[in-house]
Design a protein around this motif. Sequence first.
Motif, PDB file in Angstrom:
ATOM      1  N   UNK A   1      56.128  44.790  42.871  1.00  0.00           N
ATOM      2  CA  UNK A   1      55.587  43.464  43.161  1.00  0.00           C
ATOM      3  C   UNK A   1      55.833  43.143  44.638  1.00  0.00           C
ATOM      4  N   UNK A   2      54.759  42.986  45.424  1.00  0.00           N
ATOM      5  CA  UNK A   2      54.928  42.801  46.863  1.00  0.00           C
ATOM      6  C   UNK A   2      54.980  41.350  47.322  1.00  0.00           C
ATOM      7  N   UNK A   3      54.552  40.406  46.470  1.00  0.00           N
ATOM      8  CA  UNK A   3      54.453  39.014  46.925  1.00  0.00           C
ATOM      9  C   UNK A   3      54.854  38.077  45.785  1.00  0.00           C
ATOM     10  N   UNK A   4      54.879  36.792  46.093  1.00  0.00           N
ATOM     11  CA  UNK A   4      55.292  35.791  45.119  1.00  0.00           C
ATOM     12  C   UNK A   4      54.155  35.154  44.358  1.00  0.00           C
ATOM     13  N   UNK A   5      52.976  35.777  44.340  1.00  0.00           N
ATOM     14  CA  UNK A   5      51.820  35.153  43.690  1.00  0.00           C
ATOM     15  C   UNK A   5      51.942  35.081  42.177  1.00  0.00           C
TER      16      UNK A   5
ATOM     17  N   UNK B   1      46.040  47.936  45.380  1.00  0.00           N
ATOM     18  CA  UNK B   1      46.251  47.446  44.020  1.00  0.00           C
ATOM     19  C   UNK B   1      46.759  46.009  44.048  1.00  0.00           C
ATOM     20  N   UNK B   2      46.205  45.185  43.161  1.00  0.00           N
ATOM     21  CA  UNK B   2      46.636  43.799  42.984  1.00  0.00           C
ATOM     22  C   UNK B   2      47.116  43.615  41.553  1.00  0.00           C
ATOM     23  N   UNK B   3      47.887  42.553  41.333  1.00  0.00           N
ATOM     24  CA  UNK B   3      48.315  42.203  39.982  1.00  0.00           C
ATOM     25  C   UNK B   3      48.113  40.703  39.774  1.00  0.00           C
ATOM     26  N   UNK B   4      47.428  40.350  38.692  1.00  0.00           N
ATOM     27  CA  UNK B   4      47.175  38.943  38.345  1.00  0.00           C
ATOM     28  C   UNK B   4      47.075  38.836  36.825  1.00  0.00           C
ATOM     29  N   UNK B   5      46.842  37.613  36.359  1.00  0.00           N
ATOM     30  CA  UNK B   5      46.686  37.368  34.928  1.00  0.00           C
ATOM     31  C   UNK B   5      45.219  37.042  34.633  1.00  0.00           C
ATOM     32  N   UNK B   6      44.695  37.640  33.578  1.00  0.00           N
ATOM     33  CA  UNK B   6      43.325  37.351  33.161  1.00  0.00           C
ATOM     34  C   UNK B   6      43.277  35.972  32.501  1.00  0.00           C
ATOM     35  N   UNK B   7      42.394  35.119  33.013  1.00  0.00           N
ATOM     36  CA  UNK B   7      42.206  33.802  32.401  1.00  0.00           C
ATOM     37  C   UNK B   7      40.783  33.619  31.894  1.00  0.00           C
ATOM     38  N   UNK B   8      39.895  34.546  32.242  1.00  0.00           N
ATOM     39  CA  UNK B   8      38.514  34.455  31.790  1.00  0.00           C
ATOM     40  C   UNK B   8      37.928  35.831  31.539  1.00  0.00           C
ATOM     41  N   UNK B   9      37.302  36.019  30.363  1.00  0.00           N
ATOM     42  CA  UNK B   9      36.664  37.282  30.008  1.00  0.00           C
ATOM     43  C   UNK B   9      35.148  37.097  30.126  1.00  0.00           C
ATOM     44  N   UNK B  10      34.369  38.187  30.030  1.00  0.00           N
ATOM     45  CA  UNK B  10      32.908  38.064  30.198  1.00  0.00           C
ATOM     46  C   UNK B  10      32.294  36.974  29.323  1.00  0.00           C
ATOM     47  N   UNK B  11      31.499  36.126  29.972  1.00  0.00           N
ATOM     48  CA  UNK B  11      30.820  35.037  29.266  1.00  0.00           C
ATOM     49  C   UNK B  11      31.559  33.726  29.275  1.00  0.00           C
TER      50      UNK B  11
ATOM     51  N   UNK C   1      43.899  34.996  37.822  1.00  0.00           N
ATOM     52  CA  UNK C   1      44.642  34.056  38.653  1.00  0.00           C
ATOM     53  C   UNK C   1      46.113  34.459  38.669  1.00  0.00           C
ATOM     54  N   UNK C   2      46.812  34.090  39.749  1.00  0.00           N
ATOM     55  CA  UNK C   2      48.247  34.279  39.804  1.00  0.00           C
ATOM     56  C   UNK C   2      48.945  33.141  39.086  1.00  0.00           C
ATOM     57  N   UNK C   3      50.116  33.408  38.530  1.00  0.00           N
ATOM     58  CA  UNK C   3      50.862  32.358  37.849  1.00  0.00           C
ATOM     59  C   UNK C   3      51.403  31.319  38.823  1.00  0.00           C
TER      60      UNK C   3
END
Length: 322
Positions: A125-129, A181-191, A280-282
């Motif tokens: 983890x490289x950042x505080x996002x 490479x990035x790391x985030x949380x999925x908050x929306x799926x297709x549609x 989105x990041x937490x």
Amino acid sequence: MQVLTSLILAAFVGYIGAWYVGAIEGNFALLLFLATVVTGVYWVAERFYFLPRRSKAAEAFASSTTQRREELERMGIRPDGADDLQETRQKLLMQPWWLDWTAGLFPVILVVFLLRSFLFEPFKIPSGSMYPTLWVGDLILVNKFTYGLRLPVLNTRVTQGKAPQRGDVVVFRYPPQPNVDYIKRIVGVPGDKVAYLNKRLTVNGQPVPTTAMTDFFEEDAMRYFKQFKEKFGDNTHNVLNNNDAPAFIQGASNFQYRDKCTYSVEGVTCTVPEGNFFVMGDNRDNSLDSRYWGFVPEGNIVGRAFFIWMNFGNFKRIGAFN
């Protein structure tokens, strides 16, 4: 072969060095694949060509030495140097340095290649996002088979896994710069219709359930932030908000499918295109994510992050996370 091997090893070192100083954009998956192929070729050559040749030379030396000793004994002369015979034989069988650094490393490189390509990949983890879920310095594992196995380098899917879900923490290739490479949380799926307005997240018109928690002290910023527990189905996780940050999005780029998003002083509303995800990041007010650079194509997803295996600054961080 020594000269050829020296040139090959020098090319690998040069590539890694240029990558390290920022002269080129490195590709670790490609580098590991090439290392596996090259060392594998040397391993096959060692097993079926070089080792048999050394063994033949050692046996020929042992045979000639034994015959010479037998002749000396028949002449009544007691030969010396039995230990020298074994030492010389071992030297003849020993791998030269250029095989030791290629064929000798193949089994280790192959195991790393298979584990990293098809099972688990480490990520730092490289950042505080992603505070408060993931902290700077966390070393995490990424599950690479949950969403289906892909061929390394080519990234072609070979098995059908489950579809990424809302709430999953994923590592993906950053769309504007796929070598990163990035790391985030999925908050929306297709549609899905995802809206982040006045710092409240809604999906398909339904507010994502949140519960206020005690404030979180972020050590990097040396200050407290508002903390909330957010829930996607059975998945619960904590997110942060900064009351001093504005709700509107500043500096959104001109990304693909930008026409699917509407920006206002309250925030942003997007309809997720087919085959893409909204992430989105937490740490909501300190994260460059889909609000700024757009959607993540399904093919960019590397895997699902699920476990912190080490944080050298805080051993208590080790364990699974949501």
